[in-house]
Write an enzyme that holds these catalytic residues in place. Sequence first.
Site, PDB file in Angstrom:
ATOM      1  N   GLY A  86       5.150   2.339  12.252  1.00 34.24           N
ATOM      2  CA  GLY A  86       5.643   1.106  11.661  1.00 34.24           C
ATOM      3  C   GLY A  86       4.660  -0.044  11.642  1.00 34.24           C
ATOM      4  O   GLY A  86       5.059  -1.213  11.674  1.00 34.24           O
ATOM      5  N   SER A  87       3.364   0.234  11.576  1.00 33.51           N
ATOM      6  CA  SER A  87       2.392  -0.871  11.557  1.00 33.51           C
ATOM      7  C   SER A  87       2.517  -1.686  10.276  1.00 33.51           C
ATOM      8  O   SER A  87       2.317  -2.903  10.292  1.00 33.51           O
ATOM      9  CB  SER A  87       0.961  -0.348  11.720  1.00 33.51           C
ATOM     10  OG  SER A  87       0.514   0.313  10.552  1.00 33.51           O
ATOM     11  N   MET A 130       7.796   9.490   5.583  1.00 33.47           N
ATOM     12  CA  MET A 130       7.108  10.760   5.357  1.00 33.47           C
ATOM     13  C   MET A 130       8.010  11.850   4.775  1.00 33.47           C
ATOM     14  O   MET A 130       7.745  13.025   4.915  1.00 33.47           O
ATOM     15  CB  MET A 130       6.481  11.249   6.673  1.00 33.47           C
ATOM     16  CG  MET A 130       5.566  10.237   7.307  1.00 33.47           C
ATOM     17  SD  MET A 130       4.343   9.622   6.143  1.00 33.47           S
ATOM     18  CE  MET A 130       3.157  10.921   6.229  1.00 33.47           C
ATOM     19  N   LEU A 177      11.773  11.701  -1.402  1.00 38.42           N
ATOM     20  CA  LEU A 177      13.075  11.184  -1.816  1.00 38.42           C
ATOM     21  C   LEU A 177      13.489  11.922  -3.092  1.00 38.42           C
ATOM     22  O   LEU A 177      12.726  11.971  -4.066  1.00 38.42           O
ATOM     23  CB  LEU A 177      12.987   9.679  -2.077  1.00 38.42           C
ATOM     24  CG  LEU A 177      12.709   8.838  -0.825  1.00 38.42           C
ATOM     25  CD1 LEU A 177      12.267   7.435  -1.205  1.00 38.42           C
ATOM     26  CD2 LEU A 177      13.945   8.801   0.082  1.00 38.42           C
ATOM     27  N   ASN A 219       6.418   2.029  -2.705  1.00 43.91           N
ATOM     28  CA  ASN A 219       5.800   2.869  -1.673  1.00 43.91           C
ATOM     29  C   ASN A 219       4.360   2.431  -1.476  1.00 43.91           C
ATOM     30  O   ASN A 219       3.699   1.968  -2.417  1.00 43.91           O
ATOM     31  CB  ASN A 219       5.827   4.344  -2.106  1.00 43.91           C
ATOM     32  CG  ASN A 219       5.267   5.278  -1.037  1.00 43.91           C
ATOM     33  OD1 ASN A 219       5.562   5.132   0.141  1.00 43.91           O
ATOM     34  ND2 ASN A 219       4.438   6.229  -1.457  1.00 43.91           N
ATOM     35  N   HIS A 261       0.880   4.177  -0.377  1.00 46.44           N
ATOM     36  CA  HIS A 261       0.333   5.519  -0.198  1.00 46.44           C
ATOM     37  C   HIS A 261      -1.157   5.391   0.130  1.00 46.44           C
ATOM     38  O   HIS A 261      -1.870   4.659  -0.573  1.00 46.44           O
ATOM     39  CB  HIS A 261       0.527   6.334  -1.480  1.00 46.44           C
ATOM     40  CG  HIS A 261      -0.049   7.705  -1.422  1.00 46.44           C
ATOM     41  ND1 HIS A 261       0.541   8.733  -0.730  1.00 46.44           N
ATOM     42  CD2 HIS A 261      -1.177   8.214  -1.971  1.00 46.44           C
ATOM     43  CE1 HIS A 261      -0.205   9.831  -0.851  1.00 46.44           C
ATOM     44  NE2 HIS A 261      -1.249   9.543  -1.601  1.00 46.44           N
ATOM     45  N   SER A 276      -2.765   2.505  -2.134  1.00 49.39           N
ATOM     46  CA  SER A 276      -2.104   2.046  -3.361  1.00 49.39           C
ATOM     47  C   SER A 276      -0.658   1.652  -3.053  1.00 49.39           C
ATOM     48  O   SER A 276       0.026   2.385  -2.335  1.00 49.39           O
ATOM     49  CB  SER A 276      -2.067   3.185  -4.406  1.00 49.39           C
ATOM     50  OG  SER A 276      -3.361   3.698  -4.654  1.00 49.39           O
ATOM     51  N   ASP A 293       4.471  10.256  -5.697  1.00 51.37           N
ATOM     52  CA  ASP A 293       3.268   9.410  -5.737  1.00 51.37           C
ATOM     53  C   ASP A 293       2.756   9.192  -7.158  1.00 51.37           C
ATOM     54  O   ASP A 293       1.547   9.113  -7.391  1.00 51.37           O
ATOM     55  CB  ASP A 293       2.164  10.054  -4.876  1.00 51.37           C
ATOM     56  CG  ASP A 293       2.587  10.145  -3.406  1.00 51.37           C
ATOM     57  OD1 ASP A 293       2.155  11.095  -2.739  1.00 51.37           O
ATOM     58  OD2 ASP A 293       3.362   9.280  -2.961  1.00 51.37           O
TER      59      ASP A 293
HETATM   60  C1  GRF Z   1       0.192   4.688   6.547  1.00 46.94           C
HETATM   61  O1  GRF Z   1      -1.126   5.123   6.287  1.00 46.94           O
HETATM   62  C2  GRF Z   1       0.984   4.758   5.265  1.00 46.94           C
HETATM   63  O2  GRF Z   1       0.226   4.483   4.112  1.00 46.94           O
HETATM   64  C3  GRF Z   1       1.415   6.182   5.263  1.00 46.94           C
HETATM   65  O3  GRF Z   1       1.839   6.386   6.593  1.00 46.94           O
HETATM   66  C4  GRF Z   1       0.916   5.693   7.457  1.00 46.94           C
HETATM   67  C5  GRF Z   1       1.674   5.110   8.621  1.00 46.94           C
HETATM   68  O4  GRF Z   1       2.038   3.823   8.357  1.00 46.94           O
HETATM   69  N1  GRF Z   1       2.443   6.445   4.299  1.00 46.94           N
HETATM   70  P1  GRF Z   1       2.797   2.907   9.466  1.00 46.94           P
HETATM   71  O5  GRF Z   1       1.779   2.565  10.534  1.00 46.94           O
HETATM   72  O6  GRF Z   1       3.932   3.738  10.047  1.00 46.94           O
HETATM   73  O7  GRF Z   1       3.263   1.716   8.708  1.00 46.94           O
END
Ligand code: GRF
Length: 199
Positions: free
Chosen positions: A11-12, A87, A90, A104, A106, A133, A142
């Site tokens: 979740g960053s 991940m 959908l 999204n 990606h 993107s 995607d």
């Molecule tokens: C990120 O690189 C995102 O683009 C991909 O999953 C990774 C994890 O993102 N889909 P986050 O740290 O969980 O937001």
Amino acid sequence: PRLAVLASGRGSNLQCLLDAIAAGQLDARIVGVFSDKPAAAALDKVAPEQRWARSPKDFADREAFDDALADALAASQPDWILCAGYMRILGAHFVQRFNGRLINIHPSLLPLHKGLHTHAQAIAGGHAEHGASVHFVVPELDAGAVIAQARVPVLPDDSAETLAKRVLAVEHPLLLASVQLLAAGRLAERGGVVQFDGQ
Ligand code: GRF
């Protein structure tokens, strides 16, 4: 605007949006975090009443899981739904239900490297550049209209991990800038092209 976030892991990207809202840099509210992983760290970033998570294995099939997710999402009355580190694919029915409001991020320079392991794909392909993107979600994986991209160099000694770290660092400002435009009502998707309202 009301933002719902779909996340499967750390979740960053969600954290970046929460920080921007707290700092007054994003005029929006996170109305819910939705996950296919009940243990996802992303869920801990919001209050319990804003969390929804289910294990897909508890559902008969993909459609049943998607329907439960869609109903929970709809109940939060989101203006935008952001897949940020989500991940799971959908289904087309789900995408159609929220068509035009699904975004999204990606980690590749679409249309290059759709799907998983994008950093390994970029290295294996000998690309000198890679990146991220932000795009509208359509039923094809995607493949929706791209809102914005951020580029990073691929270095000769890069591993998938070092490259992923460099890409993640540009994902956050890329997502924030995109969501700021969406939240301000200045972006829409029409006929596969992103329309910017310059008013
Ligand atoms: C990120 O690189 C995102 O683009 C991909 O999953 C990774 C994890 O993102 N889909 P986050 O740290 O969980 O937001």
